[in-house]
Scaffold this motif. Structure first.
Motif, PDB file in Angstrom:
ATOM      1  N   ASP A   1       0.840  -1.203   0.000  1.00 35.38           N
ATOM      2  CA  ASP A   1       0.000   0.000   0.000  1.00 35.38           C
ATOM      3  C   ASP A   1       0.876   1.255   0.000  1.00 35.38           C
ATOM      4  OD1 ASP A   1      -2.786   1.204   0.499  1.00 35.38           O
ATOM      5  OD2 ASP A   1      -1.598   2.068   2.125  1.00 35.38           O
ATOM      6  N   GLU A   2       0.725   2.080  -1.035  1.00 35.50           N
ATOM      7  CA  GLU A   2       1.615   3.229  -1.195  1.00 35.50           C
ATOM      8  C   GLU A   2       1.478   4.259  -0.076  1.00 35.50           C
ATOM      9  OE1 GLU A   2       2.036   6.663  -4.506  1.00 35.50           O
ATOM     10  OE2 GLU A   2       2.597   4.643  -5.200  1.00 35.50           O
ATOM     11  N   PRO A   3       0.263   4.656   0.352  1.00 39.83           N
ATOM     12  CA  PRO A   3       0.156   5.590   1.484  1.00 39.83           C
ATOM     13  C   PRO A   3       0.783   5.027   2.765  1.00 39.83           C
ATOM     14  CG  PRO A   3      -1.917   5.519   0.289  1.00 39.83           C
ATOM     15  CD  PRO A   3      -1.072   4.412  -0.270  1.00 39.83           C
ATOM     16  N   ALA A   4       0.568   3.744   3.032  1.00 43.63           N
ATOM     17  CA  ALA A   4       1.169   3.134   4.232  1.00 43.63           C
ATOM     18  C   ALA A   4       2.689   3.122   4.120  1.00 43.63           C
ATOM     19  CB  ALA A   4       0.649   1.715   4.411  1.00 43.63           C
TER      20      ALA A   4
ATOM     21  N   SER B   1       4.524   5.233   2.336  1.00 41.07           N
ATOM     22  CA  SER B   1       4.986   6.614   2.459  1.00 41.07           C
ATOM     23  C   SER B   1       4.981   7.057   3.923  1.00 41.07           C
ATOM     24  CB  SER B   1       4.094   7.533   1.621  1.00 41.07           C
ATOM     25  OG  SER B   1       4.561   8.859   1.659  1.00 41.07           O
ATOM     26  N   GLY B   2       3.935   6.664   4.657  1.00 38.19           N
ATOM     27  CA  GLY B   2       3.881   6.988   6.077  1.00 38.19           C
ATOM     28  C   GLY B   2       5.005   6.321   6.849  1.00 38.19           C
TER      29      GLY B   2
ATOM     30  N   ASP C   1       8.138   8.200   6.308  1.00 33.33           N
ATOM     31  CA  ASP C   1       8.122   9.420   7.140  1.00 33.33           C
ATOM     32  C   ASP C   1       8.468   9.084   8.587  1.00 33.33           C
ATOM     33  OD1 ASP C   1       7.518  11.483   5.337  1.00 33.33           O
ATOM     34  OD2 ASP C   1       5.366  11.043   5.410  1.00 33.33           O
TER      35      ASP C   1
ATOM     36  N   ASN D   1      12.258  10.083   4.602  1.00 36.91           N
ATOM     37  CA  ASN D   1      11.873  11.203   3.739  1.00 36.91           C
ATOM     38  C   ASN D   1      12.512  12.503   4.201  1.00 36.91           C
ATOM     39  OD1 ASN D   1      10.332   9.628   2.014  1.00 36.91           O
ATOM     40  ND2 ASN D   1       8.423   9.963   3.151  1.00 36.91           N
TER      41      ASN D   1
ATOM     42  N   PRO E   1       7.509   6.264  -3.743  1.00 40.48           N
ATOM     43  CA  PRO E   1       7.729   5.555  -2.477  1.00 40.48           C
ATOM     44  C   PRO E   1       8.152   4.105  -2.683  1.00 40.48           C
ATOM     45  CG  PRO E   1       5.696   6.828  -2.381  1.00 40.48           C
ATOM     46  CD  PRO E   1       6.168   6.868  -3.800  1.00 40.48           C
TER      47      PRO E   1
ATOM     48  N   ASP F   1      -0.885  -3.074   4.013  1.00 38.54           N
ATOM     49  CA  ASP F   1      -0.466  -1.930   4.811  1.00 38.54           C
ATOM     50  C   ASP F   1       0.423  -2.298   6.000  1.00 38.54           C
ATOM     51  OD1 ASP F   1      -2.400  -3.229   6.274  1.00 38.54           O
ATOM     52  OD2 ASP F   1      -3.580  -1.425   6.738  1.00 38.54           O
TER      53      ASP F   1
END
Length: 488
Positions: A264-267, A269-270, A273, A278, A301, A357
């Motif tokens: 999962d790209e948002p997970a 990326s988070g 972070d 990042n 990501p 995720d």
């Protein structure tokens, strides 16, 4: 003649290990990217990529390996049997590296012919270079403890190459090619070709063949082949090597698809972070920008996550390598190899249970897999050297290179089978490189490839070691009796 007690200097161990650094800049690229390069960069069809990888691997690797082993064993020069081949093949190998990763704009059939020709030459030259190189470790010294130490040095070099390829290569390709993967591959592989020549020359200069077969031990090729197929440890190790490299090629080649299509790209990326990655890239960009350099890390990501994921595993592999020698010296190579191969496989199998995720859990599992697998890495090559000693001990003849052909045959066979399976899985589950979002069936196939399918060969390899009879007691017996023969 030198005896079995020969000690190797740190200079010679480092010089020898540079050959593995050079070879693995190429080999790790093939393990990790050859399927991706052909399907997503050179745009061959899944079926064409599958055919090229399979037939070139079979012809140039599997079929050619025993032939090259016999040739190397019968090479006689003032530099030895095996060292000259490391030197002779260096420049042709480098040329083929460049050609294989070039992308001339031919028709579809022209691309297939070009890919087949260049990859076949690359695999054949890899065999002609790496089989004598691997055999060289069996004649630098007859001391089994020194071989364990040499294996640890060379596999630190392997891990350095693996770190460069699996952690940094994809982002570097995107940066150097300014988003053009084809241009990036061509530029980076050109550098690897030059580095390879330099490393192979250093290996040739810094090493010396010491274990020399007695003149009355010379044998015909038919005798060597007959000995092989009566040598149960050799047969077992051939199977083990094939199975190990099937898994390495399969999971290694599929991870890039796993990060591009499953995670999962948002997970992700988070997660980048949260661990400060990042922020570090932002600082690094500003730092180089302030110095007048245009530093542009890829903003995908998946590229960063893929590199860090591999990097965590590699760093802990190196820790594991450091524990390999003392454990093997105390408990024997066979026992340590089998136990830790099983433990490492459990953390490969675990990926079947991770949701898209669960990024942190994926990274932890990869780190633990890397640590346990790292303990086994030096032992594989050292066990092959022991098999060469076992053959000499049983038959009073030494045929080091044809024994080591098991490793190269198995390595190439495993790489070929594993990469072909990866291409078959992509084709069977409907992968389409032109789609931004793959079907649910395709994503499931990718997930199974890096977990269940990848775990099966490792488990079978560990089980097959029950038939490998060179335990710690036999190692000591072989070493002492060969020492007595060589002195007399």
């Amino acid at each position: 003649m030198s005896t079995i007690t020969d000690k190797l200097s740190v200079k010679e161990k480092i010089g020898y290990s540079l050959g593995d650094l050079a070879a693995n800049l190429v080999f790790q690229t093939l393990v990790t990217y050859i399927v991706f390069f052909y399907t997503d960069v050179y745009k061959l069809s899944n079926a064409s990529a599958q055919s090229v990888i399979f037939w070139c691997g079979i012809i140039g690797g599997v079929m050619f390996a025993p032939i090259m082993g016999a040739i190397a064993d019968r090479t006689n020069t003032r530099w030895g049997k095996y060292r000259p081949w490391v030197l002779w093949t260096a420049i042709p190998f480098a040329i083929c590296i460049f050609l294989t990763f070039s992308t001339p704009n031919f028709s579809e059939s022209g691309k297939v012919i070009y890919a087949f020709g260049t990859y076949l030459l690359l695999v054949a030259l890899y065999t002609a270079n790496n089989l004598p190189y691997a055999s060289l470790s069996g004649v630098l010294t007859g001391n089994m403890s020194e071989r364990n130490s040499l294996s640890a040095y060379r596999f630190v070099a392997v891990m350095v190459a693996q770190f460069i390829i699996q952690v940094l290569l994809y982002p570097i390709i995107l940066m150097v090619g300014d988003g053009d993967k084809a241009a990036g591959f061509e530029a980076v592989m050109s550098v690897f070709a030059v580095v390879g020549v330099i490393c192979f020359v250093i290996t040739f200069i810094t090493t010396k063949e010491r274990v020399v077969a007695p003149r009355d031990s010379e044998s015909r090729l038919s005798d060597d082949v007959k000995d092989l197929f009566h040598n149960v440890p050799w047969l077992v190790m051939l199977g083990v090597v094939i199975l190990v490299f099937v898994t390495l090629a399969l999971k290694g080649g599929m991870y890039i698809y796993y990060f591009n299509n499953f995670v999962d790209e948002p997970a992700l990326s988070g997660f980048l972070d949260d661990i400060g990655f990042n922020g570090f890239i932002t600082w690094l960009t500003a730092f180089f920008g302030g110095m007048g350099f245009d530093f542009r890390w890829p903003d995908e990501p998946s590229a960063s996550g893929f590199g860090l994921f591999n990097g965590g595993g590699i760093l802990f592999m190196i820790v594991g390598i450091g524990l390999s020698k003392p454990l093997a010296d105390r408990f024997g190579k066979r026992n340590i190899f089998g136990i830790f191969l099983v433990l490492s496989t459990l953390f490969v199998l675990a990926f079947v249970a991770f949701p898209p995720d669960a990024v942190g859990t994926m990274f932890i599992s990869q780190i633990l897999h890397g640590f346990f697998y790292g303990i086994t890495i030096p032992l594989l090559w050292a066990m092959i050297a022991d098999v060469a000693d076992y053959s000499e001990w049983k038959n009073n003849r030494r045929a080091t290179a044809i024994i080591f052909s098991a490793m190269i045959l198995g390595l190439k066979g495993g790489l070929t089978i594993g990469s072909t399976i990866a291409a078959v899985i992509l084709n069977s589950y409907g992968y389409d490189s032109d789609l931004n979002i793959q079907s649910e069936s395709t994503v499931t196939g990718i997930k199974l490839a890096v977990s269940v399918y990848a775990a099966i060969p490792f488990f079978i390899a560990a089980a097959s070691l029950f038939f490998y009879k060179i335990n710690k007691t036999m190692e000591n017996t072989i070493e002492s009796e060969l020492a007595a023969r060589r002195i007399s």
